[in-house]
Design a protein around this motif. Structure first.
Motif, PDB file in Angstrom:
ATOM      1  N   UNK A 127     -40.730 -29.942   5.320  1.00 60.84           N
ATOM      2  CA  UNK A 127     -41.925 -29.113   5.225  1.00 60.84           C
ATOM      3  C   UNK A 127     -42.311 -28.764   6.659  1.00 60.84           C
ATOM      4  N   UNK A 128     -42.404 -27.487   6.948  1.00 59.87           N
ATOM      5  CA  UNK A 128     -42.698 -27.009   8.295  1.00 59.87           C
ATOM      6  C   UNK A 128     -44.111 -27.438   8.724  1.00 59.87           C
ATOM      7  N   UNK A 129     -44.386 -27.402  10.031  1.00 58.59           N
ATOM      8  CA  UNK A 129     -45.746 -27.715  10.502  1.00 58.59           C
ATOM      9  C   UNK A 129     -46.819 -26.838   9.842  1.00 58.59           C
ATOM     10  N   UNK A 132     -45.435 -25.208   4.876  1.00 60.33           N
ATOM     11  CA  UNK A 132     -44.540 -24.515   3.953  1.00 60.33           C
ATOM     12  C   UNK A 132     -43.124 -25.094   4.047  1.00 60.33           C
ATOM     13  N   UNK A 133     -42.375 -25.091   2.948  1.00 55.59           N
ATOM     14  CA  UNK A 133     -40.983 -25.534   2.996  1.00 55.59           C
ATOM     15  C   UNK A 133     -40.037 -24.425   3.460  1.00 55.59           C
ATOM     16  N   UNK A 134     -40.612 -23.294   3.908  1.00 54.01           N
ATOM     17  CA  UNK A 134     -39.805 -22.166   4.388  1.00 54.01           C
ATOM     18  C   UNK A 134     -40.193 -21.851   5.837  1.00 54.01           C
ATOM     19  N   UNK A 244     -35.564 -20.779   3.038  1.00 57.42           N
ATOM     20  CA  UNK A 244     -35.692 -22.241   2.917  1.00 57.42           C
ATOM     21  C   UNK A 244     -35.488 -22.924   4.258  1.00 57.42           C
ATOM     22  N   UNK A 245     -36.283 -23.975   4.471  1.00 61.21           N
ATOM     23  CA  UNK A 245     -36.353 -24.611   5.776  1.00 61.21           C
ATOM     24  C   UNK A 245     -35.130 -25.401   6.200  1.00 61.21           C
ATOM     25  N   UNK A 296     -30.036 -22.875  -1.044  1.00 63.02           N
ATOM     26  CA  UNK A 296     -29.633 -22.049   0.094  1.00 63.02           C
ATOM     27  C   UNK A 296     -28.794 -20.838  -0.314  1.00 63.02           C
ATOM     28  N   UNK A 297     -28.835 -20.517  -1.611  1.00 64.35           N
ATOM     29  CA  UNK A 297     -28.150 -19.307  -2.077  1.00 64.35           C
ATOM     30  C   UNK A 297     -28.728 -18.035  -1.455  1.00 64.35           C
TER      31      UNK A 297
END
Length: 317
Positions: A127-129, A132-134, A244-245, A296-297
């Motif tokens: 999960x980004x700072x 979000x997971x992207x 996606x992250x 990751x598609x």
């Protein structure tokens, strides 16, 4: 005659003393070694470590500082010894995973798509700072550069990107240009940050110094370099769509027991726990969540659009 009379007895006295002292030493014992009798000495082997590598988007120093506490935490909680290794380039990171020299890879989505082709498999992502997971790619220039205010203004200009395999630092922005009908040939120059590691910082610094008209970086990089430059002098021209992250992947053949234990330790971490929150914050994330290869598609689709999957099959990067 007088000298001889006293010198001769003195010489005889010294000779006698020498014979007494040296002659009275105990006879040295001879130790016989039977070379036909041998004993094997075993040197204790060092504890085998699980190798962990952070794709070198930043300098090795930043990579170490960001993840050292996380690695220590995972080692303590899992009972496995983890050791961080430091590939110099994105390509070296990929090769080391394929050769089994990196057990656990922490990489951008595009590099993951590459190493998945050799059997590596995603098991977690961050999960980004931002929460979000992207994450996105960003196109930046100097704030005082009035020639670039929108994406189309980049045509005919010089571009410095992070690396040919950098997701946010090159491939996501390249995809954004493609969607707007802008091809590589439309730029005056496309260069990539030189040297090992630290490429995100180098791209920002090159634009800040006026060496290139604009740069492409991953979201969050400006916060990393705020202690090196005045980021108020940088403006964001455009951002890509979210992808996606960053992903944790296990190399082909890594024991499921190891993967499952490390997954459990990762997924148990929470920002509600002060110790764990400090570790996650230092690593540049807010949490670690489960991931699957199919997540990751969308990245594979982008790689297909850019012709990268065909290129990688031919060994062209």
């Amino acid at each position: 005659m007088f000298k001889l009379r006293y010198t001769l007895p003195a010489i005889l006295l010294l000779v006698g003393a020498a014979i007494y002292f040296f002659g009275s030493q105990p006879e040295e014992k001879i130790v016989r070694v039977d070379m036909s009798v041998r004993a094997e000495i075993r040197v204790p082997e060092p504890r085998q470590a699980i190798t962990y590598a952070y794709l070198p988007q930043y300098s090795h120093k930043v990579s170490y500082l960001r993840h050292s506490k996380l690695i220590d935490y995972l080692s303590r909680k899992s009972g496995f010894a983890l050791r961080q290794v430091f590939p110099d380039t994105f390509e070296e990171h990929r090769r080391m995973v394929e050769n089994g020299e990196i057990d656990i890879s922490f990489s951008n989505p595009m590099t993951y798509v590459e190493i998945a082709r050799s059997g590596a498999r995603a098991f977690a992502r961050i999960i980004e700072p931002s929460g979000s997971p992207t994450f996105r790619g960003q196109i930046i220039t100097r704030k005082d550069n009035r020639a670039i205010t929108r994406l189309e203004d980049c045509i005919g200009k010089t571009w410095i990107a992070v690396d040919r395999l950098s997701a946010g630092g090159y491939l996501f922005p390249l995809g954004l240009f493609f969607k707007h009908g802008i091809k590589q040939s439309d730029f005056k120059e496309i260069s990539f940050a030189p040297g090992p590691g630290g490429k995100q910082e180098k791209a920002v610094l090159a634009v800040y110094a006026g060496k290139y008209d604009f740069a492409s970086i991953r979201e969050g990089t400006l916060n990393v370099v705020r202690d090196k430059i005045n980021i108020d002098k940088i403006k964001i021209v455009a951002e890509t769509e979210p992808f996606p992250g960053w992903v944790y992947a296990a190399r082909k053949g890594l024991s499921p027991k190891i993967i499952n234990k490390i997954k459990y330790c990762m997924f148990s971490m929470s920002m509600a726990d002060p110790e764990q929150a400090a570790i996650l914050y230092q690593a540049g994330m807010r949490g670690i969540i489960p991931a699957e290869d199919s997540d990751y598609d969308p990245v594979r689709e982008l790689a297909e659009e850019l012709g990268l999957l065909h290129d990688s099959q031919q060994g062209e990067h």
